[in-house]
Structure formats: C-alpha cells, structure tokens
Motif scaffolding. Structure first.
Motif, PDB file in Angstrom:
ATOM      1  N   UNK A   1       8.768 -29.367 -21.334  1.00 10.92           N
ATOM      2  CA  UNK A   1       9.690 -29.718 -22.421  1.00 10.92           C
ATOM      3  C   UNK A   1       9.596 -28.686 -23.553  1.00 10.92           C
ATOM      4  N   UNK A   2       9.827 -27.431 -23.174  1.00  8.45           N
ATOM      5  CA  UNK A   2       9.808 -26.345 -24.146  1.00  8.45           C
ATOM      6  C   UNK A   2      11.223 -26.079 -24.657  1.00  8.45           C
ATOM      7  N   UNK A   3      11.299 -25.363 -25.773  1.00 13.73           N
ATOM      8  CA  UNK A   3      12.579 -24.987 -26.338  1.00 13.73           C
ATOM      9  C   UNK A   3      13.245 -23.934 -25.465  1.00 13.73           C
ATOM     10  N   UNK A   4      14.564 -23.871 -25.526  1.00 16.37           N
ATOM     11  CA  UNK A   4      15.297 -22.915 -24.685  1.00 16.37           C
ATOM     12  C   UNK A   4      14.901 -21.474 -24.974  1.00 16.37           C
ATOM     13  N   UNK A   5      14.436 -21.167 -26.190  1.00 20.41           N
ATOM     14  CA  UNK A   5      14.032 -19.790 -26.505  1.00 20.41           C
ATOM     15  C   UNK A   5      12.822 -19.361 -25.690  1.00 20.41           C
ATOM     16  N   UNK A   6      11.943 -20.308 -25.355  1.00 24.09           N
ATOM     17  CA  UNK A   6      10.813 -19.996 -24.474  1.00 24.09           C
ATOM     18  C   UNK A   6      11.331 -19.588 -23.100  1.00 24.09           C
ATOM     19  N   UNK A   7      12.282 -20.341 -22.578  1.00 30.05           N
ATOM     20  CA  UNK A   7      12.834 -20.022 -21.263  1.00 30.05           C
ATOM     21  C   UNK A   7      13.564 -18.686 -21.277  1.00 30.05           C
ATOM     22  N   UNK A   8      14.291 -18.407 -22.358  1.00 29.52           N
ATOM     23  CA  UNK A   8      14.961 -17.111 -22.453  1.00 29.52           C
ATOM     24  C   UNK A   8      13.940 -15.973 -22.466  1.00 29.52           C
ATOM     25  N   UNK A   9      12.827 -16.190 -23.139  1.00 24.10           N
ATOM     26  CA  UNK A   9      11.779 -15.166 -23.161  1.00 24.10           C
ATOM     27  C   UNK A   9      11.172 -14.958 -21.776  1.00 24.10           C
ATOM     28  N   UNK A  10      10.967 -16.039 -21.043  1.00 23.01           N
ATOM     29  CA  UNK A  10      10.433 -15.932 -19.684  1.00 23.01           C
ATOM     30  C   UNK A  10      11.388 -15.158 -18.789  1.00 23.01           C
ATOM     31  N   UNK A  11      12.689 -15.388 -18.975  1.00 23.90           N
ATOM     32  CA  UNK A  11      13.686 -14.650 -18.201  1.00 23.90           C
ATOM     33  C   UNK A  11      13.629 -13.161 -18.517  1.00 23.90           C
ATOM     34  N   UNK A  12      13.581 -12.845 -19.818  1.00 23.51           N
ATOM     35  CA  UNK A  12      13.541 -11.443 -20.219  1.00 23.51           C
ATOM     36  C   UNK A  12      12.287 -10.752 -19.704  1.00 23.51           C
ATOM     37  N   UNK A  13      11.168 -11.480 -19.712  1.00 26.30           N
ATOM     38  CA  UNK A  13       9.913 -10.902 -19.228  1.00 26.30           C
ATOM     39  C   UNK A  13       9.866 -10.858 -17.704  1.00 26.30           C
ATOM     40  N   UNK A  14      10.752 -11.608 -17.044  1.00 25.44           N
ATOM     41  CA  UNK A  14      10.818 -11.679 -15.578  1.00 25.44           C
ATOM     42  C   UNK A  14       9.474 -12.090 -14.990  1.00 25.44           C
ATOM     43  N   UNK A  15       8.949 -13.195 -15.521  1.00 25.10           N
ATOM     44  CA  UNK A  15       7.665 -13.692 -15.045  1.00 25.10           C
ATOM     45  C   UNK A  15       7.887 -14.819 -14.043  1.00 25.10           C
ATOM     46  N   UNK A  16       6.782 -15.338 -13.530  1.00 26.18           N
ATOM     47  CA  UNK A  16       6.818 -16.460 -12.597  1.00 26.18           C
ATOM     48  C   UNK A  16       6.279 -17.698 -13.310  1.00 26.18           C
ATOM     49  N   UNK A  17       7.137 -18.535 -13.869  1.00 21.86           N
ATOM     50  CA  UNK A  17       6.637 -19.694 -14.612  1.00 21.86           C
ATOM     51  C   UNK A  17       6.226 -20.840 -13.692  1.00 21.86           C
ATOM     52  N   UNK A  18       5.151 -21.508 -14.076  1.00 18.54           N
ATOM     53  CA  UNK A  18       4.749 -22.763 -13.455  1.00 18.54           C
ATOM     54  C   UNK A  18       4.867 -23.824 -14.542  1.00 18.54           C
ATOM     55  N   UNK A  19       5.806 -24.744 -14.381  1.00 22.16           N
ATOM     56  CA  UNK A  19       6.090 -25.720 -15.422  1.00 22.16           C
ATOM     57  C   UNK A  19       5.191 -26.947 -15.263  1.00 22.16           C
ATOM     58  N   UNK A  20       4.615 -27.366 -16.386  1.00 22.92           N
ATOM     59  CA  UNK A  20       3.680 -28.485 -16.412  1.00 22.92           C
ATOM     60  C   UNK A  20       4.350 -29.699 -17.044  1.00 22.92           C
ATOM     61  N   UNK A  21       4.243 -30.831 -16.362  1.00 20.75           N
ATOM     62  CA  UNK A  21       4.888 -32.058 -16.833  1.00 20.75           C
ATOM     63  C   UNK A  21       4.123 -32.617 -18.021  1.00 20.75           C
ATOM     64  N   UNK A  22       4.804 -32.903 -19.119  1.00 23.92           N
ATOM     65  CA  UNK A  22       4.132 -33.508 -20.273  1.00 23.92           C
ATOM     66  C   UNK A  22       3.907 -34.994 -20.074  1.00 23.92           C
TER      67      UNK A  22
END
Length: 484
Positions: A112-133
C-alpha cells in the motif's frame, strides 16, 4: 545552531524590501506585469517569486542562504544531509530509490505504497517484491507491514537490496520502525521511508517517533501536509552510509525543476523554524484542544469516532470518523462540504480530518466544525452498504509482478471489459485519489477481488488517477505473446 533563524526567508525579504527592477525571469517582473483580475490575490506573493539572483542562492548548487537553511533543517532532524524539495514528496521518493537501487535489483516494497514509489521502481527497472500490510478491520484500511513479515521476506529473498516502506499511512497509523530497520541493517541493506505524513513527528510525544529516530536511512517528509508550508514543499533526509549523497543530489537535479519556486522554498524555511519553536506549553495546549475536539465529536449521535487499533502507533492530528446512520465516507464528505467543512479524504467507510499543528496563540474554529458536522449529518441515513476498498488485502503475503517493467515497455496494451480483464496482466495503474495508493498495479494479475472493489468504489463516486477507460467499464491489459 539557532533554529529560530530563517536565512532563506530573510534573504527573500531583504530582496523584496529593496524594490528591485526586474530585467530577468519570471515574466511578471516582481508583480509589475500581471492580469488585473488576479492582482489582489497574487501581488503580495509575486514580489518574492524570484529566480537565482545574487543573494538568493541556487537550490541545485547551494552556497549561501539555501545551504544555511538546509543545514538548519538537517540539524533539527539530526541527520547527515537534508534537502528542500519543490516538487513534493514524489520527487523525494523517486530520488532516494533511484540513488539506491540499480537495474534488476530485488527490492522489498510495502504493497500500500504511494504511486510515486511505483513510478520510481519503474524508472529504476528493479524487481519489486510487494509485502502485504496488516489490515485493520474496524477501519477497513491497510496499515503498515509487520516486522515478522519483513523478516520472512528477507529470508525468502536474501538477495534483496533495499526495503521501501510507508510510515505512517494516510490515516496516521503505523508500525514501530525500529525492528524493521534492525532486520535490514543486519543484512547490510537500507530502509527507505515515505514518511510524507510525519514531518511533525520530530516533536516526539504525543506524536509517534519519526523513522529517523528508528535509524532509517532515507526519509521523505511532505512538509506541506502537516507543517505550515506551501503545497509541494517537502523535505528529504539522508542519514546513512548506505545512501550515496552525491547520487541523491544528481537525481534531484535531474527530477526537480531548474526554476524552483522561491515562495515554496521560503515557506519550507519558515516551517522548519515554526516546528523548532514548538515548546512544551505548545504541545500541552495542542493535546488539550485535540482531546476536547475528539470528545465533542464522539458525543455526536450520528458520528462514530475511531480509536487507534491495539498495538498501533497513531498520529493525533488525524481524526477518522464514520457515520452511525449507514452513510458512506463519500456521502459524509459531501454533506460536510455543503456546510463549508472540507475534509482531506473519504473512502467507502471513513472520513479523514487533518487537524492543524497549533501553537498556544493560534485559534482554530473547532466549535464551528463540531456544530456544522452535527447539522450536516443529523437525521440523514444511507444504505449502509460498505465495501472492502483494497481488493488485494487477502492475497499472498509476498508477491512479485507477473510481468517485469522492462517487458511492459515492449508490449501493446488492449482495452477489455472488467469481467474479461480478470486473469490478465494490468497495463496501467488504477489509483483511487486521494490517497494515491493503487488498487491495481501495472504488471500485476487482475483478480476478481480487484474488480469487485473497483465497481464498489466507482458506485460510491470515488475519483481515480489512471484507468483511462474506466468510464466505458474497461481496463487496459497486456495479453501474453502480444508485442508492440
């Protein structure tokens, strides 16, 4: 350092008092050239809406007043380096992630992160592992990530390079960050914190501790959310050898405007001094006013005042109410607005009020607020049909994307109906706004629960960012094997 000093604001004030003649940008020439219609509202501000002139310093290469102001900010928060941000916390989130993560890195991220975090992950082209809150049933919202899950994720993904968390959430709820930071540092990786709603946590009791005190490596604050700063004014703090300050500075120069707003920066300087001037008497008086306000709210027959869930940290500036008469949060918000009470956000169940960080000598119309809320809600009933706003809360505790960011760039999206979208990979983010937390993320598999929540939110009148074809009952998806 004297925290009551305001070096940048003082430099701007001296510039204004000299009544300079402008032969530089911006085009309004210190307010001499401006639409007559807007002069009454804008003119007091235009005289300090300057550019990088002698004596006013340069945000991207500070040597004078801005540098002094940022040094005072760092000293107040007890960090290695602090930055003024004029593009909101969005740019701080992007800069700290891009400066820390390399392409292909595995990164643990609170779902449940802000969309700016996701945009940053896209720009960095990383492999995110999302953790359920964790999920707070009475509130109907997601909170923070439990330290136990962080530990499990680090064991399941020992190659993770960073942890990105949100603390507190939009509603002021959070989990203690100390254990999360301890677990990360045992693995030699940084904790990056979107603490947009916690700029005032530096004051300590009655507020939760800031993540900085817990040892977080990079922390972003939306000063404008709870401090008296102008919209878009934010801070970024670095306090760790895990973070390359030169890289942070590089990305801030890349991402922020090369013509930063002096009114915004000046307000950040003043907001820091305002926070630093808060004393024990101010805090005690603020606590008294909040307690009195909450007591009068809870006495209203039509309103239910929510209390912090057990074991959860809670910001007392956030007040969350629900209707006892079956009204949704959206309906409650509309009724309050009709009486001149404008709140921060509504969701299917709740209405969020953000209280001001008041000093002793500042008044606020608490009595009028109580009276108007009572008048707005008395004797009015709703359907009582609540929905679960987050279709992902019952999913796996750890999940990656079905399609990596690099592949998404090569695929052509297709618009399909809601029912047909189930089981396909989303080609867009669908974001109820506020709070700006994606219900559906780009690259994740769309589930039936997503569609149920989406339809429910739409039926209640929620506003969205993304979802370009929602109005047609459609979503953009990727189909396997389809390339652009």
């Amino acid at each position: 350092m004297n925290q009551l000093q305001t070096p940048l604001f003082d430099a701007m004030s001296a510039f204004y008092k000299n009544e300079p003649i402008s032969l530089h940008v911006p085009g309004h020439k210190n307010g001499r050239v401006f639409s007559e219609k807007g002069q009454a509202l804008y003119n007091p501000l235009l005289g300090i809406d300057a550019t990088e002139l002698n004596g006013l310093d340069d945000l991207h290469a500070p040597e004078g007043a801005i540098l002094e102001a940022e040094q005072l900010l760092a000293a107040l928060y007890g960090v290695k380096k602090s930055y003024f941000l004029v593009n909101g916390s969005t740019v701080g989130n992007m800069a700290m992630i891009l400066a820390t993560c390399n392409e292909g890195d595995k990164v643990l991220v609170q779902r449940n992160c802000h969309k700016s975090i996701l945009h940053a992950l896209m720009l960095a082209n990383v492999q995110p592992i999302f953790l359920r809150p964790v999920f707070h049933e009475e509130w109907g919202i997601a909170g923070g990530v439990a330290p136990k899950l962080i530990g499990e994720a680090l064991r399941a993904h020992p190659d993770a390079k960073a942890i990105v968390v949100t603390y507190p959430n939009y509603y002021g709820l959070g989990e203690d960050m100390s254990e999360v930071v301890k677990l990360a540092h045992q693995k030699g990786i940084p904790v990056l914190v979107d603490e947009a709603h916690g700029a005032h946590f530096q004051l300590g009791d009655p507020f939760p501790n800031t993540a900085i005190m817990a040892g977080a490596d990079a922390v972003v604050h939306s000063a404008h959310k709870t401090l008296p700063a102008m919209t878009m004014g934010s801070y970024l703090h670095i306090h760790s050898a895990y973070i390359d300050v030169d890289q942070v500075s590089f990305y801030l120069q890349m991402l922020q405007s090369s013509s930063p707003s002096y009114p915004i920066m000046g307000s950040l300087d003043l907001a820091r001094a305002y926070l630093a001037s808060f004393n024990l008497d101010d805090k005690n008086e603020l606590k008294r006013k909040i307690k009195d306000f909450r007591g009068k709210l809870s006495a209203l027959r039509s309103i239910k005042l929510l209390e912090a869930p057990a074991g959860t940290l809670y910001d007392p500036l956030k007040v969350v109410i629900q209707s006892k008469n079956g009204l949704s949060g959206f309906e409650l918000q509309q009724l309050c607005e009709a009486k001149g009470i404008f709140t921060e956000l509504a969701d299917p169940n709740n209405l969020l009020l953000i209280l001001p960080l008041l000093k002793m000598n500042i008044d606020f119309p608490f009595h009028e607020i109580i009276q108007n809320i009572n008048n707005a809600t008395s004797g009015i009933s709703g359907s009582g049909d609540g929905i679960q706003a987050n279709g992902w809360v019952d999913g796996s505790s750890m999940i990656g994307l079905e399609m990596p960011y690099s592949l998404m760039k090569l695929r052509k999206p297709k618009s399909v109906g809601f029912r047909e979208a189930i089981g396909k990979v989303s080609a867009e983010m669908v974001i109820p706004y506020p709070p700006g937390i994606p219900l559906i993320m780009s690259g994740e598999m769309i589930a039936a629960e997503h569609i149920t929540s989406l339809k429910g939110l739409m039926g209640l009148g929620a506003r969205f960012h993304g979802g370009s074809t929602l109005i047609n009952g459609e979503l953009l998806v990727f189909e396997s094997g389809q390339s652009g």
